[in-house]
Design an enzyme around this catalytic site. Structure first.
Site, PDB file in Angstrom:
ATOM      1  N   GLY A 180     -31.093  -4.099 -24.765  1.00 35.03           N
ATOM      2  CA  GLY A 180     -31.709  -3.014 -25.106  1.00 35.03           C
ATOM      3  C   GLY A 180     -33.254  -2.563 -26.127  1.00 35.03           C
TER       4      GLY A 180
ATOM      5  N   GLY B 198     -36.299  -0.449 -26.633  1.00 35.33           N
ATOM      6  CA  GLY B 198     -35.759   1.791 -26.184  1.00 35.33           C
ATOM      7  C   GLY B 198     -35.315   1.810 -27.382  1.00 35.33           C
ATOM      8  N   GLN B 199     -35.055   3.310 -27.484  1.00 36.56           N
ATOM      9  CA  GLN B 199     -35.520   4.284 -28.485  1.00 36.56           C
ATOM     10  C   GLN B 199     -34.773   4.236 -29.734  1.00 36.56           C
ATOM     11  OE1 GLN B 199     -34.091   8.206 -27.380  1.00 36.56           O
ATOM     12  NE2 GLN B 199     -35.174   9.306 -29.797  1.00 36.56           N
TER      13      GLN B 199
ATOM     14  N   ASP C 106     -34.782  -7.972 -23.975  1.00 41.80           N
ATOM     15  CA  ASP C 106     -34.319  -6.763 -23.121  1.00 41.80           C
ATOM     16  C   ASP C 106     -34.963  -6.656 -22.358  1.00 41.80           C
ATOM     17  OD1 ASP C 106     -35.079  -3.414 -23.326  1.00 41.80           O
ATOM     18  OD2 ASP C 106     -36.183  -4.093 -22.713  1.00 41.80           O
TER      19      ASP C 106
ATOM     20  N   ARG D  31     -37.070  -5.300 -20.156  1.00 46.46           N
ATOM     21  CA  ARG D  31     -39.187  -5.707 -20.335  1.00 46.46           C
ATOM     22  C   ARG D  31     -39.094  -7.310 -22.197  1.00 46.46           C
ATOM     23  NH1 ARG D  31     -41.252   0.195 -22.534  1.00 46.46           N
ATOM     24  NH2 ARG D  31     -38.658   0.727 -23.320  1.00 46.46           N
TER      25      ARG D  31
ATOM     26  N   ASP E  91     -31.690  -9.524 -18.401  1.00 44.40           N
ATOM     27  CA  ASP E  91     -30.934  -8.861 -17.522  1.00 44.40           C
ATOM     28  C   ASP E  91     -29.849  -8.001 -17.568  1.00 44.40           C
ATOM     29  OD1 ASP E  91     -30.025  -6.606 -15.775  1.00 44.40           O
ATOM     30  OD2 ASP E  91     -31.081  -7.999 -14.473  1.00 44.40           O
TER      31      ASP E  91
ATOM     32  N   TYR F  10     -24.824   8.916 -14.747  1.00 47.79           N
ATOM     33  CA  TYR F  10     -24.664   8.689 -16.705  1.00 47.79           C
ATOM     34  C   TYR F  10     -23.575   8.935 -17.314  1.00 47.79           C
ATOM     35  CZ  TYR F  10     -26.803   8.057 -21.564  1.00 47.79           C
ATOM     36  OH  TYR F  10     -26.475   8.452 -22.723  1.00 47.79           O
TER      37      TYR F  10
ATOM     38  N   LYS G 189     -20.544   6.267 -18.705  1.00 49.79           N
ATOM     39  CA  LYS G 189     -20.737   6.400 -19.924  1.00 49.79           C
ATOM     40  C   LYS G 189     -18.334   6.477 -19.768  1.00 49.79           C
ATOM     41  CE  LYS G 189     -24.831   5.023 -22.023  1.00 49.79           C
ATOM     42  NZ  LYS G 189     -24.112   3.964 -22.738  1.00 49.79           N
TER      43      LYS G 189
ATOM     44  N   ILE H 217     -30.803  11.346 -29.811  1.00 51.92           N
ATOM     45  CA  ILE H 217     -31.498  11.217 -30.919  1.00 51.92           C
ATOM     46  C   ILE H 217     -33.038  11.656 -31.122  1.00 51.92           C
ATOM     47  CG2 ILE H 217     -32.135   8.876 -32.196  1.00 51.92           C
ATOM     48  CD1 ILE H 217     -29.007   9.925 -31.751  1.00 51.92           C
TER      49      ILE H 217
HETATM   50  P1  NAD Z   1     -34.026   3.451 -23.708  1.00 52.47           P
HETATM   51  O1  NAD Z   1     -34.241   3.878 -22.084  1.00 52.47           O
HETATM   52  O2  NAD Z   1     -34.837   4.365 -24.928  1.00 52.47           O
HETATM   53  O3  NAD Z   1     -33.697   1.796 -24.040  1.00 52.47           O
HETATM   54  C1  NAD Z   1     -33.225   1.437 -23.203  1.00 52.47           C
HETATM   55  C2  NAD Z   1     -33.271   0.039 -23.447  1.00 52.47           C
HETATM   56  O4  NAD Z   1     -32.560  -0.593 -21.881  1.00 52.47           O
HETATM   57  C3  NAD Z   1     -34.706  -0.467 -22.745  1.00 52.47           C
HETATM   58  O5  NAD Z   1     -35.861  -0.842 -23.207  1.00 52.47           O
HETATM   59  C4  NAD Z   1     -34.934  -0.893 -21.156  1.00 52.47           C
HETATM   60  O6  NAD Z   1     -35.980  -1.732 -20.913  1.00 52.47           O
HETATM   61  C5  NAD Z   1     -33.177  -2.214 -21.389  1.00 52.47           C
HETATM   62  N1  NAD Z   1     -33.078  -1.783 -20.063  1.00 52.47           N
HETATM   63  C6  NAD Z   1     -32.810  -0.882 -19.025  1.00 52.47           C
HETATM   64  N2  NAD Z   1     -32.720  -2.080 -17.914  1.00 52.47           N
HETATM   65  C7  NAD Z   1     -31.771  -2.789 -18.636  1.00 52.47           C
HETATM   66  C8  NAD Z   1     -31.454  -4.145 -17.788  1.00 52.47           C
HETATM   67  N3  NAD Z   1     -30.637  -3.929 -16.655  1.00 52.47           N
HETATM   68  N4  NAD Z   1     -31.118  -5.491 -18.632  1.00 52.47           N
HETATM   69  C9  NAD Z   1     -31.791  -5.040 -20.047  1.00 52.47           C
HETATM   70  N5  NAD Z   1     -32.519  -4.234 -20.038  1.00 52.47           N
HETATM   71  C10 NAD Z   1     -32.603  -3.855 -19.961  1.00 52.47           C
HETATM   72  O7  NAD Z   1     -32.202   4.746 -24.059  1.00 52.47           O
HETATM   73  P2  NAD Z   1     -31.467   4.177 -25.711  1.00 52.47           P
HETATM   74  O8  NAD Z   1     -31.832   5.765 -26.540  1.00 52.47           O
HETATM   75  O9  NAD Z   1     -32.656   3.146 -26.257  1.00 52.47           O
HETATM   76  O10 NAD Z   1     -29.893   4.251 -25.904  1.00 52.47           O
HETATM   77  C11 NAD Z   1     -29.762   3.080 -26.368  1.00 52.47           C
HETATM   78  C12 NAD Z   1     -28.068   3.413 -26.543  1.00 52.47           C
HETATM   79  O11 NAD Z   1     -27.648   5.176 -26.139  1.00 52.47           O
HETATM   80  C13 NAD Z   1     -27.714   3.427 -24.981  1.00 52.47           C
HETATM   81  O12 NAD Z   1     -26.733   3.472 -24.220  1.00 52.47           O
HETATM   82  C14 NAD Z   1     -27.998   5.308 -24.559  1.00 52.47           C
HETATM   83  O13 NAD Z   1     -27.162   5.798 -23.208  1.00 52.47           O
HETATM   84  C15 NAD Z   1     -27.589   5.887 -25.912  1.00 52.47           C
HETATM   85  N6  NAD Z   1     -27.477   6.887 -25.743  1.00 52.47           N
HETATM   86  C16 NAD Z   1     -29.150   7.706 -26.641  1.00 52.47           C
HETATM   87  C17 NAD Z   1     -29.227   8.658 -26.638  1.00 52.47           C
HETATM   88  C18 NAD Z   1     -30.406   8.986 -27.329  1.00 52.47           C
HETATM   89  O14 NAD Z   1     -30.843  10.467 -27.351  1.00 52.47           O
HETATM   90  N7  NAD Z   1     -31.754   8.091 -27.265  1.00 52.47           N
HETATM   91  C19 NAD Z   1     -28.280   9.387 -27.004  1.00 52.47           C
HETATM   92  C20 NAD Z   1     -26.849   8.885 -26.198  1.00 52.47           C
HETATM   93  C21 NAD Z   1     -26.660   8.022 -26.467  1.00 52.47           C
HETATM   94  C1  AKB Z   2     -29.532  11.633 -22.850  1.00 49.65           C
HETATM   95  O1  AKB Z   2     -30.508  12.581 -22.741  1.00 49.65           O
HETATM   96  O2  AKB Z   2     -29.497  10.832 -22.129  1.00 49.65           O
HETATM   97  C2  AKB Z   2     -29.166  10.506 -23.501  1.00 49.65           C
HETATM   98  C3  AKB Z   2     -28.060  11.063 -24.082  1.00 49.65           C
HETATM   99  C4  AKB Z   2     -27.725  12.610 -25.042  1.00 49.65           C
HETATM  100  O3  AKB Z   2     -26.977  10.604 -23.542  1.00 49.65           O
HETATM  101  N1  AKB Z   2     -30.504  11.179 -24.792  1.00 49.65           N
END
Ligand code: NAD
Ligand code: AKB
Length: 327
Positions: A13, A16-17, A39, A41, A54, A144, A148, A174
């Site tokens: 991933g 991602g963000q 990723d 992507r 994947d 979701y 988790k 985040i």
């Molecule tokens: P994101 O959605 O920005 O990025 C996730 C990435 O996973 C994407 O680039 C997507 O292309 C990739 N992805 C999706 N399906 C896939 C697959 N089958 N195989 C490989 N890659 C795949 O998510 P994020 O915000 O970067 O989150 C990263 C982690 O942090 C996650 O576990 C999320 O649950 C956790 N998290 C994020 C936040 C937040 O606010 N960003 C908050 C709590 C927890």
């Molecule tokens: C979402 O909103 O799904 C994430 C999280 C708090 O896990 N940013």
């Protein structure tokens, strides 16, 4: 088990963000060639190796772990809350099967460590919403959140049953300036900054009084790497550390921006994400993270707003606010 042996990291991933910024910091610390970005992507990582993986495809996942002699998986691939409600079975496949694949690879190939984030989305009905404790009822209302909770239990199971070093943190929402969020409920807290800079107006999809735990990306990166590097023997918890930083309402966030962007107008039109936000805590008790691995965040709301606006203003002036990402 320990961290001194970490030398070859696979970030899933990575586009991602969080993965995008974490990959950069891990490369700075461990060397670009030692951090493989991956990723679903396809992306161009001129500064280091990238592989399309994947995470639900076990044989491809294993091929890359073996080829690069990976010893640590930083597992960021996931489907977040809002996108997960639109496609719950996809969320289960990616979040649970993907993590199970990572943990099985760690067990079979005797990897050094797997880190997989959890979320405040594990909480739901029946838990205290203020200063939500580490140990409390976990009854999430979203797919979701269910994935988790399952992920936390899987990590703890692989620790106790197989001695795998699996770790995880319950991130709050985040907020960051480099990569747009990927379909979560807390996305409004990022979008609002972009819209303030872009056109001085934002329609927020949760109500003005919605108050959630949030964190600025530098603290997220620091907390993640601090947990990766913590001495395993000092950890009582493993897959489920509460991680706190700041809490504010959507209205307070808007006010912090308006102080610095005079005339900024925010309207509130709650949609289906309001119910998700309402099911989550307002603030988090992260005593366990503070005691077990010295967690300590740096940014508050106004310091974050100053930094976010400075970064986005600079990009906007360069005609590159969205860096090619869809707005
Ligand atoms: P994101 O959605 O920005 O990025 C996730 C990435 O996973 C994407 O680039 C997507 O292309 C990739 N992805 C999706 N399906 C896939 C697959 N089958 N195989 C490989 N890659 C795949 O998510 P994020 O915000 O970067 O989150 C990263 C982690 O942090 C996650 O576990 C999320 O649950 C956790 N998290 C994020 C936040 C937040 O606010 N960003 C908050 C709590 C927890
Ligand atoms: C979402 O909103 O799904 C994430 C999280 C708090 O896990 N940013």
């Amino acid at each position: 088990m320990g961290t001194s042996a970490i030398r070859r990291i696979l970030v899933t991933g990575s586009e991602g963000q969080i993965g995008s910024e974490l990959t950069g910091e891990l490369r700075r610390r461990y060397g670009s060639e030692n951090v493989v970005a991956s990723d679903l992507r396809i992306a161009d990582h001129g500064d280091g190796p990238f592989e399309q993986v994947d995470v639900t495809d076990r044989s491809r996942f294993e091929e890359i772990v073996r080829r690069y002699e990976i010893d640590t998986i930083v597992h960021m691939a996931a489907i977040l809350s809002a996108k997960g409600e639109r496609n719950p079975t996809l969320a289960w496949d990616v979040n649970v099967t993907g993590l199970l694949n990572a943990l099985e690879l760690a067990r079979e190939l005797e990897l050094t460590q797997v880190l997989c984030p959890s979320s405040i989305a594990v909480f739901g009905a029946g838990c205290p919403t203020e200063n939500t404790p580490q140990e409390t009822v976990l009854k999430p209302s979203t797919m979701y959140g269910i994935t988790k909770v399952t992920g936390e239990l899987l990590c703890d199971y692989y620790v106790s049953r197989y001695g795998v070093d699996a770790r995880g943190l319950r991130y709050p929402g985040i907020i960051s300036s480099e990569t747009l969020p990927g379909g979560g409920t807390t996305d409004y807290a990022v979008e609002i900054y972009y819209k303030a800079i872009e056109n001085g107006r934002y329609t927020c999809f949760v109500s003005e009084g919605t108050r959630l735990p949030m964190m600025y990306m530098p603290d997220c990166i620091k907390g993640t790497i601090d947990l990766m590097q913590a001495d395993f023997d000092g950890l009582v918890h493993h897959g489920d550390f509460n991680l706190g930083s700041m809490s504010f309402s959507a209205g307070e966030l808007a006010a912090s921006i308006t102080k610095r962007v005079p005339g900024f107008e925010v309207t509130y039109e709650p949609d289906y994400r309001q119910a998700i936000a309402d099911s989550w805590p307002s603030s988090i008790d992260d005593t366990a993270a503070r005691e077990e691995w010295n967690w300590s965040p740096s940014f508050g709301l106004d310091a974050m707003t100053e930094d976010m606006l400075a970064r986005l203003r600079k990009r906007h002036a360069e005609g590159n606010l969205y860096r090619g990402q869809p707005a």
